[in-house]
Motif scaffolding. Structure first.
Motif, PDB file in Angstrom:
ATOM      1  N   ARG A  42      49.628  53.100  39.396  1.00  0.00           N
ATOM      2  CA  ARG A  42      48.395  52.968  38.626  1.00  0.00           C
ATOM      3  C   ARG A  42      47.271  53.649  39.395  1.00  0.00           C
ATOM      4  N   SER A  43      46.301  54.179  38.661  1.00  0.00           N
ATOM      5  CA  SER A  43      45.144  54.819  39.274  1.00  0.00           C
ATOM      6  C   SER A  43      43.868  54.088  38.866  1.00  0.00           C
ATOM      7  N   PRO A  44      42.966  53.822  39.813  1.00  0.00           N
ATOM      8  CA  PRO A  44      41.712  53.145  39.485  1.00  0.00           C
ATOM      9  C   PRO A  44      40.728  54.112  38.830  1.00  0.00           C
ATOM     10  N   GLN A  45      39.707  53.565  38.201  1.00  0.00           N
ATOM     11  CA  GLN A  45      38.674  54.407  37.598  1.00  0.00           C
ATOM     12  C   GLN A  45      37.609  54.802  38.614  1.00  0.00           C
ATOM     13  N   ALA A  46      37.410  53.971  39.633  1.00  0.00           N
ATOM     14  CA  ALA A  46      36.338  54.200  40.601  1.00  0.00           C
ATOM     15  C   ALA A  46      36.654  55.392  41.501  1.00  0.00           C
ATOM     16  N   THR A  47      35.653  56.239  41.699  1.00  0.00           N
ATOM     17  CA  THR A  47      35.799  57.365  42.612  1.00  0.00           C
ATOM     18  C   THR A  47      35.905  56.855  44.048  1.00  0.00           C
ATOM     19  N   GLY A  48      36.846  57.407  44.784  1.00  0.00           N
ATOM     20  CA  GLY A  48      37.003  57.017  46.178  1.00  0.00           C
ATOM     21  C   GLY A  48      38.032  55.931  46.412  1.00  0.00           C
ATOM     22  N   GLY A  81      60.332  39.426  44.594  1.00  0.00           N
ATOM     23  CA  GLY A  81      60.671  39.914  43.261  1.00  0.00           C
ATOM     24  C   GLY A  81      61.897  40.799  43.292  1.00  0.00           C
ATOM     25  N   HIS A  82      62.641  40.802  42.188  1.00  0.00           N
ATOM     26  CA  HIS A  82      63.864  41.590  42.086  1.00  0.00           C
ATOM     27  C   HIS A  82      63.821  42.558  40.913  1.00  0.00           C
ATOM     28  N   ALA A  83      62.680  42.656  40.235  1.00  0.00           N
ATOM     29  CA  ALA A  83      62.511  43.577  39.119  1.00  0.00           C
ATOM     30  C   ALA A  83      61.059  44.028  39.084  1.00  0.00           C
ATOM     31  N   GLN A  84      60.847  45.190  38.486  1.00  0.00           N
ATOM     32  CA  GLN A  84      59.486  45.688  38.360  1.00  0.00           C
ATOM     33  C   GLN A  84      58.654  44.714  37.509  1.00  0.00           C
ATOM     34  N   PRO A  85      57.554  44.194  38.034  1.00  0.00           N
ATOM     35  CA  PRO A  85      56.734  43.270  37.258  1.00  0.00           C
ATOM     36  C   PRO A  85      55.769  44.018  36.345  1.00  0.00           C
ATOM     37  N   ALA A  86      55.254  43.323  35.360  1.00  0.00           N
ATOM     38  CA  ALA A  86      54.094  43.841  34.637  1.00  0.00           C
ATOM     39  C   ALA A  86      52.906  43.691  35.581  1.00  0.00           C
ATOM     40  N   TRP A  87      52.160  44.768  35.810  1.00  0.00           N
ATOM     41  CA  TRP A  87      51.055  44.698  36.752  1.00  0.00           C
ATOM     42  C   TRP A  87      49.979  45.705  36.378  1.00  0.00           C
ATOM     43  N   SER A  88      48.813  45.525  36.981  1.00  0.00           N
ATOM     44  CA  SER A  88      47.694  46.411  36.682  1.00  0.00           C
ATOM     45  C   SER A  88      46.775  46.471  37.886  1.00  0.00           C
ATOM     46  N   LEU A  89      46.009  47.536  37.979  1.00  0.00           N
ATOM     47  CA  LEU A  89      45.046  47.728  39.055  1.00  0.00           C
ATOM     48  C   LEU A  89      43.639  47.650  38.477  1.00  0.00           C
ATOM     49  N   SER A  90      42.765  46.877  39.128  1.00  0.00           N
ATOM     50  CA  SER A  90      41.407  46.713  38.617  1.00  0.00           C
ATOM     51  C   SER A  90      40.679  48.053  38.586  1.00  0.00           C
ATOM     52  N   PRO A  91      39.676  48.190  37.718  1.00  0.00           N
ATOM     53  CA  PRO A  91      38.967  49.470  37.607  1.00  0.00           C
ATOM     54  C   PRO A  91      38.381  49.967  38.928  1.00  0.00           C
ATOM     55  N   ASP A  92      37.950  49.040  39.789  1.00  0.00           N
ATOM     56  CA  ASP A  92      37.374  49.462  41.072  1.00  0.00           C
ATOM     57  C   ASP A  92      38.418  49.592  42.177  1.00  0.00           C
ATOM     58  N   GLY A  93      39.686  49.315  41.857  1.00  0.00           N
ATOM     59  CA  GLY A  93      40.760  49.457  42.827  1.00  0.00           C
ATOM     60  C   GLY A  93      40.838  48.353  43.856  1.00  0.00           C
ATOM     61  N   SER A  94      40.092  47.261  43.675  1.00  0.00           N
ATOM     62  CA  SER A  94      40.046  46.208  44.697  1.00  0.00           C
ATOM     63  C   SER A  94      41.114  45.138  44.533  1.00  0.00           C
ATOM     64  N   THR A  95      41.694  45.036  43.338  1.00  0.00           N
ATOM     65  CA  THR A  95      42.608  43.929  43.056  1.00  0.00           C
ATOM     66  C   THR A  95      43.802  44.385  42.224  1.00  0.00           C
ATOM     67  N   ILE A  96      44.970  43.880  42.593  1.00  0.00           N
ATOM     68  CA  ILE A  96      46.191  44.095  41.828  1.00  0.00           C
ATOM     69  C   ILE A  96      46.504  42.804  41.094  1.00  0.00           C
ATOM     70  N   ALA A  97      46.709  42.878  39.798  1.00  0.00           N
ATOM     71  CA  ALA A  97      47.131  41.718  39.004  1.00  0.00           C
ATOM     72  C   ALA A  97      48.591  41.910  38.631  1.00  0.00           C
ATOM     73  N   MET A  98      49.417  40.903  38.900  1.00  0.00           N
ATOM     74  CA  MET A  98      50.827  40.996  38.548  1.00  0.00           C
ATOM     75  C   MET A  98      51.287  39.709  37.881  1.00  0.00           C
ATOM     76  N   VAL A  99      52.208  39.836  36.956  1.00  0.00           N
ATOM     77  CA  VAL A  99      52.756  38.674  36.257  1.00  0.00           C
ATOM     78  C   VAL A  99      53.817  38.030  37.142  1.00  0.00           C
ATOM     79  N   VAL A 100      53.721  36.714  37.289  1.00  0.00           N
ATOM     80  CA  VAL A 100      54.652  35.953  38.112  1.00  0.00           C
ATOM     81  C   VAL A 100      55.493  35.073  37.210  1.00  0.00           C
ATOM     82  N   GLU A 101      56.800  35.077  37.434  1.00  0.00           N
ATOM     83  CA  GLU A 101      57.704  34.261  36.623  1.00  0.00           C
ATOM     84  C   GLU A 101      57.420  32.772  36.828  1.00  0.00           C
ATOM     85  N   SER A 102      57.664  32.001  35.772  1.00  0.00           N
ATOM     86  CA  SER A 102      57.431  30.563  35.834  1.00  0.00           C
ATOM     87  C   SER A 102      58.629  29.837  35.246  1.00  0.00           C
TER      88      SER A 102
END
Length: 201
Positions: A42-48, A81-102
């Motif tokens: 994933r690529s962030p929107q923020a420059t730098g 984890g043993h499989a690629q999770p659904a995940w995303s990178l915040s627009p400023d690149g500071s945080t990774i959000a990933m889905v955790v199994e329950s």
């Protein structure tokens, strides 16, 4: 940037993949880095801010920052984890959000810092199977594509409260918020085939 499954002349395997870049000024594609097994980026929107690569390594999901020209940089975070999770990178690149199994079918979203801050997570308010996760433009909310008999596009706030954004769909793939947060683009398979004719081009 794009992932190349196999370099020219290689025998296809699950490990000889690479991340490639196409120069803006033109010319042949260039190798950025080799990929270990199945990976997404994933690529962030923020420059730098750095793009982030997600790989599976020995029972762990590993997130690594990379430079589109210089290649790998430092490891940012890892989780079990043993499989690629659904995940995303915040627009400023500071945080990774990933889905955790329950175990109770209500998913959790774990927030991992790219700057060594403590991780945190929250539960959604309903049981859904998340096929895709994307950050909202504000960096504090998310869009999820929920799979099932009918696929849904849901907005999720920081407390895990969900709200449908569109009527249920036959089949969906992904979504993305515009940088100003005023629009959402999404893919949807309607089951219909269309042929478009272009004139005077």
């Amino acid at each position: 940037l794009y992932a190349e499954q196999n370099a020219p002349g290689q025998v296809p395997t699950s490990t000889n993949q690479r991340l490639m870049r196409t120069p803006v000024a033109g010319g042949p594609a260039e190798r950025v880095l080799d990929i270990q097994g199945t990976a997404t980026f994933r690529s962030p929107q923020a420059t730098g801010s750095s793009p982030v690569l997600c790989e599976l390594q020995g029972g762990s999901v590993v997130f690594t920052a990379f430079d589109p020209v210089l290649g790998r940089r430092r490891e940012l975070s890892r989780a079990e984890g043993h499989a690629q999770p659904a995940w995303s990178l915040s627009p400023d690149g500071s945080t990774i959000a990933m889905v955790v199994e329950s175990q109770d079918s209500i998913p959790r979203i774990r927030l991992l810092s790219t700057s060594n801050a403590p991780s945190r997570e929250f539960r959604l308010d309903r049981p859904v199977w998340i096929a895709d996760l994307a950050y909202g433009a504000d960096g504090r909310s998310w869009l999820i594509v929920a799979a099932g008999k009918q696929w849904q596009l849901l907005h999720v706030d920081a407390r895990g409260r969900t709200a449908p954004l569109i009527p249920p769909q036959l089949w969906m793939y992904s979504s993305a918020a515009s940088p100003d947060g005023k629009r959402v683009a999404y893919t949807s398979n309607t089951g219909l085939g269309n042929i478009w004719m272009l004139e005077d081009f």
